[in-house]
Design a protein around this motif. Structure first.
Motif, PDB file in Angstrom:
ATOM      1  N   ASP A 325       0.836  -1.198   0.000  1.00  0.00           N
ATOM      2  CA  ASP A 325       0.000   0.000   0.000  1.00  0.00           C
ATOM      3  C   ASP A 325       0.875   1.255   0.000  1.00  0.00           C
ATOM      4  O   ASP A 325       0.603   2.212  -0.734  1.00  0.00           O
ATOM      5  N   ALA A 326       1.922   1.246   0.823  1.00  0.00           N
ATOM      6  CA  ALA A 326       2.828   2.396   0.853  1.00  0.00           C
ATOM      7  C   ALA A 326       3.537   2.549  -0.480  1.00  0.00           C
ATOM      8  O   ALA A 326       3.686   3.663  -1.000  1.00  0.00           O
ATOM      9  N   ALA A 327       3.981   1.441  -1.049  1.00  0.00           N
ATOM     10  CA  ALA A 327       4.675   1.506  -2.339  1.00  0.00           C
ATOM     11  C   ALA A 327       3.759   2.053  -3.417  1.00  0.00           C
ATOM     12  O   ALA A 327       4.182   2.877  -4.259  1.00  0.00           O
ATOM     13  N   GLU A 328       2.513   1.626  -3.418  1.00  0.00           N
ATOM     14  CA  GLU A 328       1.545   2.111  -4.412  1.00  0.00           C
ATOM     15  C   GLU A 328       1.321   3.610  -4.264  1.00  0.00           C
ATOM     16  O   GLU A 328       1.313   4.359  -5.254  1.00  0.00           O
ATOM     17  N   SER A 329       1.139   4.073  -3.037  1.00  0.00           N
ATOM     18  CA  SER A 329       0.909   5.496  -2.797  1.00  0.00           C
ATOM     19  C   SER A 329       2.113   6.341  -3.208  1.00  0.00           C
ATOM     20  O   SER A 329       1.974   7.378  -3.862  1.00  0.00           O
TER      21      SER A 329
END
Length: 481
Positions: A325-329
């Motif tokens: 999720d952090a990588a996507e954001s």
């Protein structure tokens, strides 16, 4: 007042420590310096780095990693090392960071490494190429399908140990699948990560089905597999896909790999747009010119490009540690900023202001009349910057982070080749001013910065076979390490 006295006392101690350490020079028994390279021989390996680079400073550490890698790969391929192998380390990242020319290997290993690929993965992959070059006969046939597939299989994955057959099974069920005959014809024409994983799984199937020695003979007749095992690539592809079919569909793997593809495609967009030299493959080292040395001895100094590189590092660290999720954001923020060619949120604005402040202070320490005088808090550290300049040390921004709106922290590394001490500083820019903070006097390596070094999907079997089970790491926020 007491705080300033303590800081002044610490600065004096640091100046004495660093001056004593840097004055020792190069150990005569461990290295020799030529016009273009620093050398370290650890037979059968010969390591080379461009002077005054991060890799040159850590060449003994890299030698230990390289020896361990060579032992792994020689055993994996069942190929004893009979001739010297040369590994060249450069500062600028090019392409994905590695290339092999026969027994000569070039690997990117900068202080600010936005790819976050473990050094073992680079070494295993490229040393496989170096050893496998002995398999090709003067009149033999080669293709990238077998060359890259063998390197991925021997490494156990592309950018580290990964369940390559599980990923390939997911790709075989997706619209992104590339046929094996197409990869045999021109692997490098297709999406990089997809092509390499498919090639690695395909070669792994060949090894488990026909044996390693047969695959090694096939390597020298790469374009005509029917001469060695009596089947064309189209026929072998059907066999391989049938072999993969029992692996159950796992949406988590598909999502993880799709995100990796998008991250590395964004990385290539960054290189093409903001660091075009990174899209040029360096030639074989004996053909280097002075211009090549200048290009690959430095990373970009463009302030906004530095910001993007630190954001890329955050993205790759989050992905590697399983925080998708952090990588996507972060990836969305990177894409938006690259399209705008400017900071597009408070975090990136704070990072950019910090880079500009650091660069201004360094120019001021060098006596540049165009540089603005630093704030009073920074004046305390001007002698340290001046010392770094006089001794030929490097000052590199290795990481950037934003603690809150308008409050960014840069981690700086001041080092001189072959010294035993590196000084790690933090430079904080806030809405109320700028200041230095000493965070450590230590030897900072990439390993110490990458606390999470495993892929979120790791094979639990030594053979990296299709019977592997998956181990998902507990998600870790990129900002927590």
């Amino acid at each position: 007042m007491w705080t300033r006295l303590r800081l002044a006392f610490a600065a004096i101690l640091l100046l004495l420590l660093l001056t004593a350490s840097w004055g020792q020079g190069v150990p005569p028994t461990s290295a020799q310096t030529s016009a273009a390279w620093v050398h370290l021989d650890v037979p059968p390996l010969r390591l080379h780095a461009l002077p005054h680079t991060y890799a040159a400073h850590h060449l003994p550490d890299l030698a230990r990693e390289a020896q361990a890698s060579l032992n792994r790969i020689a055993a994996r391929l069942d190929m004893p090392v009979t001739t010297p192998l040369d590994i060249y380390f450069v500062e600028r990242i090019f392409w994905q960071g590695g290339v092999a020319y026969g027994s000569k290997v070039i690997i990117s290993w900068p202080a600010r490494n936005y790819l976050r690929i473990p050094i073992a993965a680079y070494l295993d992959h490229e040393l496989t190429h170096a050893l496998a070059s002995r398999l090709t006969q003067p009149d033999g046939e080669t293709n990238a399908l077998l060359a890259e597939g063998l390197a991925v299989w021997a490494t156990g994955g592309h950018y580290g140990v990964e369940p390559i057959h599980h990923i390939a099974a997911a790709l075989a069920r997706s619209p992104n699948y590339i046929t094996i005959p197409d990869l045999a014809d021109n692997l490098h024409a297709y999406q990089h990560e997809t092509a390499y994983i498919e090639a690695g799984s395909f070669v792994g199937y060949l090894v488990e089905t026909y044996g390693l020695e047969t695959v090694k003979r096939l390597y020298a007749s790469a374009n005509t597999p029917e001469r060695i095992i009596g089947r064309t690539y189209a026929q072998l592809e059907r066999d391989w896909l049938t072999w993969l079919r029992p692996i159950p569909n796992d949406p988590a793997i598909a999502h993880w790999f799709d995100l990796r593809v998008r991250i590395f495609d964004a990385m290539r967009t960054y290189q093409e747009t903001f660091d075009p030299a990174a899209r040029e493959l360096p030639p074989e080292p004996s053909n280097w010119t002075a211009e090549h040395v200048r290009t690959y001895a430095h990373t970009t100094q463009d302030p906004f490009a530095i910001v993007l590189e630190t954001l890329l590092a955050d993205i790759n660290a989050a992905h590697r540690c399983g925080d998708l999720d952090a990588a996507e954001s972060l990836l969305q923020r990177l894409t938006t900023a690259m399209r705008a060619r400017a900071p597009t949120d408070a975090d990136l604005h704070a990072r950019l202001e910090t880079v500009l402040a650091v660069q201004n202070a360094r120019r001021w320490a060098q006596g540049d009349p165009t540089a603005a005088p630093p704030t009073p808090a920074v004046l305390l550290w001007a002698p340290l910057l001046a010392l770094a300049e006089r001794t030929g040390a490097r000052l590199t921004i290795t990481d950037l982070a934003t603690l809150s709106p308008n409050h960014a922290v840069a981690t700086l590394l001041i080092e001189k080749r072959w010294s035993d001490t590196s000084l790690v500083l933090q430079w904080q820019t806030t809405n109320t001013g700028t200041k230095w903070l000493i965070t450590a006097i230590t030897e900072q390596t990439q390993r110490s910065r990458d606390l999470c070094t495993k892929s979120p999907i790791a094979s639990t079997t030594n053979r990296h076979s299709r019977t592997s089970t998956l181990v998902w790491l507990k998600p870790m926020r990129a900002s927590s390490w």
